[in-house]
Design a protein around this motif. Structure first.
Motif, PDB file in Angstrom:
ATOM      1  N   LEU A  91       0.847  -1.190   0.000  1.00 26.30           N
ATOM      2  CA  LEU A  91       0.000   0.000   0.000  1.00 26.30           C
ATOM      3  C   LEU A  91       0.883   1.241   0.000  1.00 26.30           C
ATOM      4  CD1 LEU A  91      -2.838   1.178   0.087  1.00 26.30           C
ATOM      5  CD2 LEU A  91      -2.786   0.966   2.586  1.00 26.30           C
ATOM      6  N   THR A  92       0.582   2.168  -0.907  1.00 24.96           N
ATOM      7  CA  THR A  92       1.295   3.435  -0.992  1.00 24.96           C
ATOM      8  C   THR A  92       0.281   4.570  -0.909  1.00 24.96           C
ATOM      9  OG1 THR A  92       1.157   3.799  -3.387  1.00 24.96           O
ATOM     10  CG2 THR A  92       2.867   2.279  -2.602  1.00 24.96           C
ATOM     11  N   ASN A  93       0.766   5.782  -0.898  1.00 21.95           N
ATOM     12  CA  ASN A  93      -0.141   6.936  -0.894  1.00 21.95           C
ATOM     13  C   ASN A  93      -0.947   7.029  -2.180  1.00 21.95           C
ATOM     14  OD1 ASN A  93       0.540   7.897   1.684  1.00 21.95           O
ATOM     15  ND2 ASN A  93       2.323   8.992   0.894  1.00 21.95           N
ATOM     16  N   GLN A  94      -0.514   6.310  -3.192  1.00 27.46           N
ATOM     17  CA  GLN A  94      -1.228   6.287  -4.469  1.00 27.46           C
ATOM     18  C   GLN A  94      -2.130   5.063  -4.606  1.00 27.46           C
ATOM     19  OE1 GLN A  94       2.320   7.036  -4.411  1.00 27.46           O
ATOM     20  NE2 GLN A  94       1.489   9.109  -4.184  1.00 27.46           N
ATOM     21  N   GLY A  95      -2.207   4.242  -3.564  1.00 31.35           N
ATOM     22  CA  GLY A  95      -3.010   3.027  -3.609  1.00 31.35           C
ATOM     23  C   GLY A  95      -2.133   1.794  -3.591  1.00 31.35           C
ATOM     24  N   PHE A  96      -2.714   0.646  -3.914  1.00 39.60           N
ATOM     25  CA  PHE A  96      -1.974  -0.612  -3.900  1.00 39.60           C
ATOM     26  C   PHE A  96      -1.110  -0.728  -5.147  1.00 39.60           C
ATOM     27  CE2 PHE A  96      -5.324  -1.579  -0.884  1.00 39.60           C
ATOM     28  CZ  PHE A  96      -4.623  -2.271   0.098  1.00 39.60           C
ATOM     29  N   GLU A  97       0.128  -1.180  -4.944  1.00 43.65           N
ATOM     30  CA  GLU A  97       1.069  -1.309  -6.047  1.00 43.65           C
ATOM     31  C   GLU A  97       1.804  -2.644  -5.948  1.00 43.65           C
ATOM     32  OE1 GLU A  97       3.667   2.070  -6.176  1.00 43.65           O
ATOM     33  OE2 GLU A  97       2.020   3.500  -6.516  1.00 43.65           O
ATOM     34  N   GLU A  98       2.173  -3.174  -7.089  1.00 35.72           N
ATOM     35  CA  GLU A  98       2.842  -4.467  -7.190  1.00 35.72           C
ATOM     36  C   GLU A  98       4.354  -4.303  -7.099  1.00 35.72           C
ATOM     37  OE1 GLU A  98       2.264  -8.365 -10.119  1.00 35.72           O
ATOM     38  OE2 GLU A  98       1.971  -6.329 -10.920  1.00 35.72           O
ATOM     39  N   ARG A  99       4.997  -5.238  -6.376  1.00 33.78           N
ATOM     40  CA  ARG A  99       6.446  -5.225  -6.248  1.00 33.78           C
ATOM     41  C   ARG A  99       6.999  -6.642  -6.427  1.00 33.78           C
ATOM     42  NH1 ARG A  99       5.424  -0.593  -6.483  1.00 33.78           N
ATOM     43  NH2 ARG A  99       6.123   1.137  -5.134  1.00 33.78           N
ATOM     44  N   ASP A 100       8.190  -6.739  -7.003  1.00 33.57           N
ATOM     45  CA  ASP A 100       8.863  -8.021  -7.154  1.00 33.57           C
ATOM     46  C   ASP A 100       9.109  -8.649  -5.785  1.00 33.57           C
ATOM     47  OD1 ASP A 100      11.265  -9.885  -7.415  1.00 33.57           O
ATOM     48  OD2 ASP A 100      10.886  -9.403  -9.520  1.00 33.57           O
ATOM     49  N   ILE A 101       8.854  -9.930  -5.653  1.00 33.59           N
ATOM     50  CA  ILE A 101       8.974 -10.594  -4.360  1.00 33.59           C
ATOM     51  C   ILE A 101      10.412 -10.566  -3.832  1.00 33.59           C
ATOM     52  CG2 ILE A 101       9.380 -12.930  -5.250  1.00 33.59           C
ATOM     53  CD1 ILE A 101       7.440 -13.884  -2.998  1.00 33.59           C
ATOM     54  N   GLU A 102      11.364 -10.446  -4.716  1.00 33.27           N
ATOM     55  CA  GLU A 102      12.760 -10.435  -4.283  1.00 33.27           C
ATOM     56  C   GLU A 102      13.116  -9.157  -3.504  1.00 33.27           C
ATOM     57  OE1 GLU A 102      14.623 -12.948  -4.379  1.00 33.27           O
ATOM     58  OE2 GLU A 102      13.360 -14.204  -5.671  1.00 33.27           O
TER      59      GLU A 102
END
Length: 272
Positions: free
Chosen positions: A258-269
């Motif tokens: 969760l960011t100030n811009q909403g939910f965002e995807e990140r690499d699991i690594e």
């Protein structure tokens, strides 16, 4: 990257204050901490009161400002399937969970104690776990339709006391079909959490959902996040490293934050 969005405090059934949780998160090198107090329900006292909810909102918002630059704080709430809270405006996110089943005027919480679980399993279902599972997973249908819900909490909570498989085998085909039918019904619009809460409390050795359901969700292209469902500040990152390995084993490549811009995807690594 280190995040937990499923956190309980003394405002509901947690054991530590909001600020104690934050200080522990900073010590454990968290980047993001979200509070998710249990939303008010009219049938039990484990949740926040209505007045307590107002105070909770005020305090979390104040702590956001106090700890800005040290850790990102978000205001969330965990909503039970029996008591909708449609006004999302005070909150940054909502977790939707099934804790209880209702029949007539009685409510049965599936995660209180093994003794209570056995009592209602026998009273309502004549000991038939599969019948209970049908009612439990059917409850997720409502959460599916609640647009305000962002995250599906601890999908298979009803297996909290089943680590020894005394109620059902985790690979029982009928049980798996009931659970996967519910997943198909919920769909993938919402994020599913991998939840380590029962490990911290000594009930399970692996997180919710069970590995076979995690793999099914992955096949369905679900989105995931890692949470500790923390009730004690010492458990904020309970079993995180082991869970990350399990998630990778299932073939999952990304997690959501969760960011100030909403939910965002990140690499699991990127996650620790």
């Amino acid at each position: 990257m280190k995040q937990n969005l499923h956190t309980h405090s003394t405002y509901c059934d947690g054991n530590d204050s909001l600020e104690d949780m934050i200080q522990s998160a900073i010590e454990k090198h968290f980047d993001i901490l979200g509070f998710s107090g249990h939303g008010y329900v009219d049938y039990d006292d484990y949740a926040m009161t209505l007045e307590g909810t107002k105070q909770y909102i005020q305090e979390v918002n104040a702590l956001k400002k106090k700890y800005a630059g040290k850790i990102q704080i978000f205001l969330g709430i965990e909503v039970d399937s029996l008591c909708r809270i449609p006004d999302k405006s005070p909150y940054d996110y909502m977790i939707g969970s099934v804790h209880s089943i209702k029949k007539g005027n009685e409510v049965f919480a599936v995660d209180y104690t093994r003794e209570i679980f056995n009592s209602y399993l026998n009273k309502w279902y004549q000991g038939d776990f599969l019948s209970l599972a049908r009612d439990y997973y059917a409850s997720y249908h409502d959460l599916k339709t609640w647009e305000e819900i962002d995250i599906i909490g601890h999908l298979d909570l009803l297996t909290k006391f089943n680590e020894d498989e005394s109620y059902i085998r985790f690979d029982d085909p009928t049980y798996i079909r009931i659970a996967t039918d519910a997943i198909d019904d919920i769909g993938t619009d919402k994020i599913y959490e991998v939840n380590t809460g029962a490990i911290a409390r000594g009930y399970r050795k692996t997180p919710y959902p069970a590995y076979n359901l995690l793999c099914y969700l992955k096949e369905k292209k679900a989105r995931f996040m890692l949470s500790s469902d923390c009730h004690n500040k010492s458990d904020l990152d309970c079993y995180f490293s082991e869970s990350l390995e399990l998630i990778k084993k299932a073939g999952i490549k990304t997690l959501w934050i969760l960011t100030n811009q909403g939910f965002e995807e990140r690499d699991i690594e990127l996650f620790a």
